[in-house]
Write a protein that holds these residues in place. Structure first.
Motif, short mmCIF file in Angstrom:
data_model
loop_
_atom_site.label_atom_id
_atom_site.label_comp_id
_atom_site.label_asym_id
_atom_site.label_seq_id
_atom_site.Cartn_x
_atom_site.Cartn_y
_atom_site.Cartn_z
N TYR A 272 20.22 0.26 -12.83
CA TYR A 272 19.41 -0.91 -13.16
C TYR A 272 19.13 -1.74 -11.90
O TYR A 272 18.01 -2.25 -11.70
N MET A 273 20.11 -1.87 -11.04
CA MET A 273 19.90 -2.62 -9.80
C MET A 273 18.87 -1.91 -8.91
O MET A 273 18.03 -2.56 -8.28
N ALA A 274 18.95 -0.57 -8.87
CA ALA A 274 17.96 0.19 -8.09
C ALA A 274 16.56 -0.02 -8.64
O ALA A 274 15.58 -0.13 -7.88
N ALA A 275 16.44 -0.08 -9.97
CA ALA A 275 15.14 -0.32 -10.59
C ALA A 275 14.60 -1.69 -10.19
O ALA A 275 13.41 -1.84 -9.87
N MET A 276 15.45 -2.70 -10.20
CA MET A 276 15.02 -4.04 -9.80
C MET A 276 14.60 -4.07 -8.33
O MET A 276 13.59 -4.67 -7.97
N GLN A 277 15.38 -3.38 -7.48
CA GLN A 277 15.04 -3.33 -6.05
C GLN A 277 13.70 -2.65 -5.84
O GLN A 277 12.89 -3.08 -5.01
N SER A 278 13.45 -1.57 -6.60
CA SER A 278 12.18 -0.86 -6.48
C SER A 278 11.01 -1.76 -6.86
O SER A 278 9.99 -1.80 -6.17
N PHE A 279 11.18 -2.51 -7.95
CA PHE A 279 10.11 -3.40 -8.39
C PHE A 279 9.80 -4.46 -7.32
O PHE A 279 8.64 -4.70 -6.98
N PHE A 280 10.85 -5.08 -6.78
CA PHE A 280 10.62 -6.15 -5.80
C PHE A 280 10.14 -5.58 -4.46
O PHE A 280 9.41 -6.26 -3.73
N ALA A 281 10.52 -4.33 -4.14
CA ALA A 281 9.96 -3.68 -2.95
C ALA A 281 8.46 -3.51 -3.09
O ALA A 281 7.68 -3.78 -2.16
N GLY A 282 8.02 -3.07 -4.28
CA GLY A 282 6.59 -2.94 -4.54
C GLY A 282 5.88 -4.27 -4.44
O GLY A 282 4.76 -4.36 -3.91
N LEU A 283 6.52 -5.33 -4.94
CA LEU A 283 5.92 -6.66 -4.89
C LEU A 283 5.73 -7.13 -3.45
O LEU A 283 4.66 -7.65 -3.07
N MET A 284 6.76 -6.93 -2.61
CA MET A 284 6.66 -7.36 -1.21
C MET A 284 5.63 -6.52 -0.45
O MET A 284 4.83 -7.07 0.33
N LEU A 285 5.64 -5.21 -0.67
CA LEU A 285 4.68 -4.35 0.03
C LEU A 285 3.25 -4.64 -0.40
O LEU A 285 2.32 -4.56 0.40
N SER A 286 3.08 -5.02 -1.67
CA SER A 286 1.75 -5.38 -2.16
C SER A 286 1.24 -6.63 -1.45
O SER A 286 0.05 -6.72 -1.10
N THR A 287 2.13 -7.59 -1.22
CA THR A 287 1.74 -8.80 -0.49
C THR A 287 1.37 -8.47 0.96
O THR A 287 0.38 -8.98 1.50
N MET A 288 2.15 -7.60 1.60
CA MET A 288 1.85 -7.19 2.97
C MET A 288 0.52 -6.44 3.03
O MET A 288 -0.26 -6.62 3.98
N LYS A 289 0.27 -5.62 2.02
CA LYS A 289 -0.99 -4.86 1.99
C LYS A 289 -2.18 -5.81 1.87
O LYS A 289 -3.24 -5.59 2.48
N GLN A 290 -2.04 -6.87 1.09
CA GLN A 290 -3.11 -7.85 0.96
C GLN A 290 -3.42 -8.49 2.30
O GLN A 290 -4.59 -8.70 2.66
N LYS A 291 -2.38 -8.78 3.07
CA LYS A 291 -2.58 -9.35 4.41
C LYS A 291 -3.29 -8.33 5.31
O LYS A 291 -4.19 -8.68 6.10
N ASN A 292 -2.92 -7.07 5.20
CA ASN A 292 -3.58 -6.02 5.99
C ASN A 292 -5.06 -5.91 5.63
O ASN A 292 -5.91 -5.67 6.50
N ARG A 293 -5.37 -6.09 4.35
CA ARG A 293 -6.77 -6.05 3.92
C ARG A 293 -7.55 -7.19 4.56
O ARG A 293 -8.70 -7.02 4.99
#
Length: 322
Positions: A272-293
């Motif tokens: 369950y902790m790994a699932a939460m980490q995966s979700f928040f990793a996606g959230l952070m990378l999505s924010t970084m990707k928006q900046k790259n755009r």
């Protein structure tokens, strides 16, 4: 700067390259024909040179490596990319160029699959693979590109000079398609006719090995371009697996008030902790990707300024000659 540059990556295409060069000279008399030889051993380069093409070389093997070299070295208002195996009719190139030069398309896809491809292509696994790749990408990226793997395309200057080529081989077409979708570029589909290779000409594409590379490229690019979706799926899968193993443990606890399988409970907690980490990793990378755009759009503005300077210099040079 060329008005139109025809780019032909070649590896051992001596049987067909002369006809391809002459056909494009006839169809696009204002174009410069570039043949980039990729370590051919059958005299492809000499045949192309005698036919009137500008011949250059790329010594790193692989179509992606050749296209990287082409895109770096050549400046043009419109680029037409084709293969040296005479499977794409040259007279269709006019339609592709019009979309770039008159309608400001960034990438024009020569759509074989809507015309004669399935009748002409004698390799059933290629047909199946093309359909699966098209369906997967259009579904994952919410797009409508009708032929993902086609080697017959036209590009604008802005696309060519802002496209970071990472693929080394035949997966390059998939990378081009996803890049155009992600960067909100104007893409047009133009239906073209397709003919199978002439007798004696052999395809360099390995159905299984290159097909696997394409699949891995799609997964990798989905992770890079859609990190929120990719890592959310991982989080959901981990949560479902953990819940499936945890449910019996919780059922026993409700019935007896005891936890008899502590190892299972502990492992499920970590999953369950790994699932939460995966979700928040996606959230952070999505924010970084928006900046790259945002950075990409700023770079496009700078690239447009460079393009206008090249056009002005090219017009001034032509005016001086006249």
């Amino acid at each position: 700067m060329d008005e139109i540059a025809v780019l032909i990556p070649c590896y051992n295409e001596s049987r067909t390259i002369e006809k391809v060069v002459r056909d494009f000279q006839k169809a696009l008399p204002q174009a410069v024909i570039y043949v980039y030889d990729n370590n051919s051993t059958d005299g492809t380069d000499e045949i192309a040179r005698r036919a009137g093409a500008v011949v250059r070389y790329e010594y790193q093997q692989g179509k992606g490596n050749v296209i990287r070299r082409m895109f770096r070295e050549i400046d043009a208002r419109c680029y037409v990319m084709t293969d040296g195996d005479d499977t794409y009719p040259a007279d269709e190139a006019v339609k592709l160029c019009e979309a770039v030069l008159l309608r400001n398309a960034d990438m024009v896809v020569g759509d074989r699959l809507s015309s004669s491809y399935f009748e002409e292509n004698k390799r059933p696994f290629h047909n199946l693979g093309n359909s699966l790749v098209r369906g997967a990408i259009n579904s994952m990226f919410k797009s409508d590109i009708r032929d993902i793997m086609t080697g017959y395309r036209a590009f604008s200057y802005q696309f060519v000079k802002s496209f970071p080529v990472l693929s080394k081989g035949f997966e390059i077409e998939t990378e081009m398609s996803i890049h155009a979708i992600d960067k909100n570029m104007r893409v047009e589909n133009v239906v073209i006719q397709y003919r199978d290779r002439p007798a004696g000409s052999e395809s360099k594409l390995n159905t299984y090995a290159d097909g696997f590379k394409v699949i891995m490229t799609i997964i990798k690019l989905y992770k890079n371009y859609k990190p929120m979706g990719f890592f959310t799926w991982i989080a959901v899968i981990l949560a479902v697996i953990s819940t499936a193993f945890l449910a019996p443990v919780m059922g026993e606890y409700i019935d007896t008030g005891l936890v008899e399988r502590f190892p299972t409970l502990i492992v499920c907690g970590f999953v369950y902790m790994a699932a939460m980490q995966s979700f928040f990793a996606g959230l952070m990378l999505s924010t970084m990707k928006q900046k790259n755009r945002q950075d990409y759009e700023i770079n496009l503005i700078l690239l447009d300024g460079e393009y206008k300077k090249l056009l002005a210099a090219s017009d001034e040079k032509q005016g001086g000659h006249t």
